[in-house]
Every structure is written in C-alpha cells, then in structure tokens.
Design an enzyme around this catalytic site. Structure first.
Site, PDB file in Angstrom:
ATOM      1  N   ARG A  92      37.926  28.618 -22.065  1.00  0.00           N
ATOM      2  CA  ARG A  92      38.706  27.709 -21.226  1.00  0.00           C
ATOM      3  C   ARG A  92      38.851  28.165 -19.787  1.00  0.00           C
ATOM      4  O   ARG A  92      38.637  27.405 -18.847  1.00  0.00           O
ATOM      5  CB  ARG A  92      40.142  27.567 -21.777  1.00  0.00           C
ATOM      6  CG  ARG A  92      40.325  26.524 -22.808  1.00  0.00           C
ATOM      7  CD  ARG A  92      41.465  26.940 -23.709  1.00  0.00           C
ATOM      8  NE  ARG A  92      41.022  28.096 -24.446  1.00  0.00           N
ATOM      9  CZ  ARG A  92      40.313  28.018 -25.565  1.00  0.00           C
ATOM     10  NH1 ARG A  92      40.043  26.860 -26.092  1.00  0.00           N
ATOM     11  NH2 ARG A  92      39.894  29.102 -26.176  1.00  0.00           N
ATOM     12  N   THR A  93      39.284  29.414 -19.628  1.00  0.00           N
ATOM     13  CA  THR A  93      39.614  29.860 -18.272  1.00  0.00           C
ATOM     14  C   THR A  93      38.365  29.852 -17.409  1.00  0.00           C
ATOM     15  O   THR A  93      38.365  29.344 -16.289  1.00  0.00           O
ATOM     16  CB  THR A  93      40.258  31.261 -18.322  1.00  0.00           C
ATOM     17  OG1 THR A  93      41.369  31.197 -19.227  1.00  0.00           O
ATOM     18  CG2 THR A  93      40.747  31.700 -16.959  1.00  0.00           C
TER      19      THR A  93
ATOM     20  N   ARG B 114      38.632  38.531 -14.869  1.00  0.00           N
ATOM     21  CA  ARG B 114      39.296  38.841 -16.154  1.00  0.00           C
ATOM     22  C   ARG B 114      38.797  40.203 -16.598  1.00  0.00           C
ATOM     23  O   ARG B 114      37.593  40.488 -16.538  1.00  0.00           O
ATOM     24  CB  ARG B 114      38.969  37.797 -17.209  1.00  0.00           C
ATOM     25  CG  ARG B 114      39.459  38.231 -18.603  1.00  0.00           C
ATOM     26  CD  ARG B 114      39.349  37.154 -19.630  1.00  0.00           C
ATOM     27  NE  ARG B 114      40.359  36.111 -19.417  1.00  0.00           N
ATOM     28  CZ  ARG B 114      40.585  35.116 -20.254  1.00  0.00           C
ATOM     29  NH1 ARG B 114      39.881  35.023 -21.374  1.00  0.00           N
ATOM     30  NH2 ARG B 114      41.514  34.204 -20.000  1.00  0.00           N
TER      31      ARG B 114
ATOM     32  N   LYS C  42      25.384  50.309 -16.273  1.00  0.00           N
ATOM     33  CA  LYS C  42      24.791  51.484 -15.619  1.00  0.00           C
ATOM     34  C   LYS C  42      25.868  52.425 -15.099  1.00  0.00           C
ATOM     35  O   LYS C  42      25.563  53.430 -14.460  1.00  0.00           O
ATOM     36  CB  LYS C  42      23.906  51.045 -14.444  1.00  0.00           C
ATOM     37  CG  LYS C  42      22.765  50.131 -14.840  1.00  0.00           C
ATOM     38  CD  LYS C  42      21.959  49.720 -13.606  1.00  0.00           C
ATOM     39  CE  LYS C  42      20.934  48.647 -13.949  1.00  0.00           C
ATOM     40  NZ  LYS C  42      20.368  48.047 -12.733  1.00  0.00           N
TER      41      LYS C  42
ATOM     42  N   HIS D   2      48.658  36.612 -16.871  1.00  0.00           N
ATOM     43  CA  HIS D   2      47.671  35.529 -16.834  1.00  0.00           C
ATOM     44  C   HIS D   2      48.313  34.376 -16.058  1.00  0.00           C
ATOM     45  O   HIS D   2      48.649  33.337 -16.621  1.00  0.00           O
ATOM     46  CB  HIS D   2      47.335  35.120 -18.268  1.00  0.00           C
ATOM     47  CG  HIS D   2      46.110  34.266 -18.429  1.00  0.00           C
ATOM     48  ND1 HIS D   2      45.478  33.635 -17.378  1.00  0.00           N
ATOM     49  CD2 HIS D   2      45.409  33.931 -19.553  1.00  0.00           C
ATOM     50  CE1 HIS D   2      44.442  32.949 -17.850  1.00  0.00           C
ATOM     51  NE2 HIS D   2      44.379  33.117 -19.155  1.00  0.00           N
TER      52      HIS D   2
HETATM   53  C1  NCD Z   1      44.556  33.295 -23.636  1.00  0.00           C
HETATM   54  C2  NCD Z   1      44.159  34.629 -23.045  1.00  0.00           C
HETATM   55  O1  NCD Z   1      42.973  34.868 -22.802  1.00  0.00           O
HETATM   56  O2  NCD Z   1      45.082  35.381 -22.772  1.00  0.00           O
HETATM   57  N1  NCD Z   1      43.520  32.365 -23.617  1.00  0.00           N
HETATM   58  C3  NCD Z   1      43.459  31.555 -22.509  1.00  0.00           C
HETATM   59  O3  NCD Z   1      43.157  31.992 -21.422  1.00  0.00           O
HETATM   60  N2  NCD Z   1      43.775  30.266 -22.681  1.00  0.00           N
HETATM   61  C4  NCD Z   1      45.235  33.381 -24.941  1.00  0.00           C
HETATM   62  C5  NCD Z   1      44.583  34.120 -26.065  1.00  0.00           C
HETATM   63  O4  NCD Z   1      43.492  34.654 -25.934  1.00  0.00           O
HETATM   64  O5  NCD Z   1      45.212  34.158 -27.130  1.00  0.00           O
END
Ligand code: NCD
Length: 300
Positions: free
Chosen positions: A53-54, A103, A82, A131
C-alpha cells in the site's frame, strides 16, 4: 508544515493536519485540477522492508500529480548488499530525485537519513517507530466518518511494535479524542509512548478486554500482530489470534462504529466483517492516494 522532512507524528500540529487533510479533500473532489501540479518532478521510493500500500500509493500519488518516480528496488537487488551505508545511499539518491520516501526496519533510520539530505524525506515506517503518513490517511478516514473532535477511539492489537499506532496516538492528542488501548499485557504501548501521551495531556485508558469499552466506541482501529518484530517466535505464537473480531463481536457495538485497520490483515478481522456497514479499511487504504498527493504537494 514547520519542517521539510516528515519523520514523526510529533511534528504535526493540528493546523498541519488540517491543512493536509483539507487539501486532500480538495484533491478527492477534483483530482483533474491537480494532474500537472508536479510535472517534471521526481520522487524516489526507497523501501528496505516489504510494502504494498504505502509504496504503490506514493507511486500513484506522485504520478497523479504529473510527476514521476524512481524505485530503488529490493534490498537484494541494490548496492546495499555490497555494504553501502544508508547515509551514502540517500546522499546518492537525492541527486536523482526531488523528494525521498524511505521505509526501513530500524527505528530512527528516517531521522538519521534526513540529516544527510536537503530534499524532503518522508518516513514511510521505521521499524517499530513511526509511520506518520499512515496517520494522515487514518485521520482523513476518521474525519470523513466522525469528525476529529469529541470522538472515542479504541486501538487494539499489537500496540508495542505497531508503528501506525504510535503515530496515530500522538497525532490524536491534537484533537478532543478519548483513546482506549486494548492489548495483551505483553503488547502494551511502550513506556516511552505512554509517557509521551501523558505529557501531551491525552485522554488515555488501557484494557485487556475489548468488551469493556466496545459499546462506547466511535472507531475501532485493529492492528496486525507484527510477527517480524518479535525476537522470539514462541512469544509471537502465545499472542497470535487472541485479539480477533468477527460479526458476533460487533453485535455489542454502536451502529455508527467505524472499523479501521492499516492493513495487511492476517486473521484479526474475520472476512464476514467486510460485509457490514462498520468496515472502512479498504476505503481507508484508498484514502492514501489523495492524502499522499496532498502531502507531496505540500512538501515539494
Ligand atoms: C503497516 C506498516 O507497514 O506499518 N502497513 C501499512 O503501511 N499500511 C501495518 C502493518 O504492517 O501491520
């Protein structure tokens, strides 16, 4: 927004949140008006951890603003294998893009990386830390359904490792929100987060049983047990499957209850809940587009 980078929900004032959400509403109402807003600009996607999703919604958001994206690809296919440091990686990438979305599995990684770059850097999840962009779309969804003041929200599941929870809980301290946290003892909110909420004057209570508060809730925010963050698989097994809701659970809820989840879900929400009027988690995920468009437009 006060700063160029978005690293933590702590940076977000009520005014910041409202400005982004108002712009997101404008975008949702007339996406065509924003189609060339960021033409010629490039967003770098740097995901050191899995994401659906993100990553896809940032990618789509940038393209729907007329911009483009470059993707670092998987860790396995990049120079990180590397031995390149995160600092070097982002310093190189800032030369390729006008903003970076990062991320990373380590808490604090986004904050550290932001110190090495001049382009805006957005934290798309740092380990069990924060997040903040998920929080913006969560707040958008709550606002659409109930408004953001005089609300009662229950947050259930993995409150210890769940970064979406840490960001959302803090952001809600900007609003008149009563927050109930429901989890097994072993997955309570971390002490640092509890302290921080206390300092921010949040209205917080903790529970081990959902039944105690379910009838009072306007919103129930369910989270996945973050299996990948457990140091010990046995510890995970001891709590997995304990905090699950189904149609029967929701019989005790108000008709107006909104059920949310950042997704992915494993088995904490039974599929039958999808068919009820409570379910908003797919709508919530879709709200990632206008909200991330609004955020990118603001930061760029
Ligand atoms: C979440 C995350 O990556 O923290 N997912 C997201 O970005 N919607 C929640 C999760 O992984 O449970």
């Amino acid at each position: 927004m006060r700063q160029d980078h978005l690293i933590s929900a702590h940076q977000l004032t009520r005014e910041d949140v409202e400005a982004v959400l108002d712009r997101a509403s404008e975008i949702a109402a007339d996406p065509a008006a924003f189609r060339t807003r960021r033409a010629g600009e490039v967003l770098a996607l740097c995901f050191f951890e899995p994401s659906t999703r993100t990553k896809m919604s940032f990618d789509t958001a940038m393209k729907r603003l007329g911009g483009d994206t470059v993707d670092m690809g998987t860790v396995e296919s990049s120079s990180i294998t590397k031995g390149e440091t995160l600092a070097d990686t982002v310093r190189v990438i800032e030369g390729y893009a006008d903003a970076i979305v990062l991320r990373h599995p380590s808490e604090g990684a986004a904050k550290m990386a932001a110190e090495f770059v001049d382009v805006p850097l957005v934290n798309a999840g740092d380990g069990a830390g924060q997040h903040p962009t998920q929080t913006l779309l969560d707040l958008f969804t709550i606002r659409e359904n109930h408004g953001l003041d005089d609300i009662t929200i229950g947050v259930m599941g993995d409150l210890k490792y769940g970064r979406t929870v840490h960001s959302l809980a803090h952001a809600l301290t900007n609003f008149d929100a009563r927050q109930h946290f429901v989890s097994p003892e072993s997955l309570r909110l971390p002490r640092s987060v509890r302290y921080d909420l206390h300092e921010a004057g949040a209205q917080v209570r903790e529970h081990t049983d959902l039944e105690e508060i379910l009838p009072e809730l306007d919103v129930l925010y369910v989270t996945r047990i973050q299996r990948e963050r457990f140091p010990d698989e046995n510890e995970y097994r001891a709590v997995a499957g304990q905090y699950r809701i189904d149609a029967e659970t929701l019989e005790a809820a108000s008709d107006e209850l909104t059920v949310m989840h950042p997704l992915p879900r494993v088995d904490e929400i039974a599929p039958e809940v999808d068919e009820t009027a409570h379910a908003r988690y797919f709508e919530q995920a879709h709200n990632g587009i206008p909200v991330r468009m609004a955020l990118l437009d603001t930061l760029l």
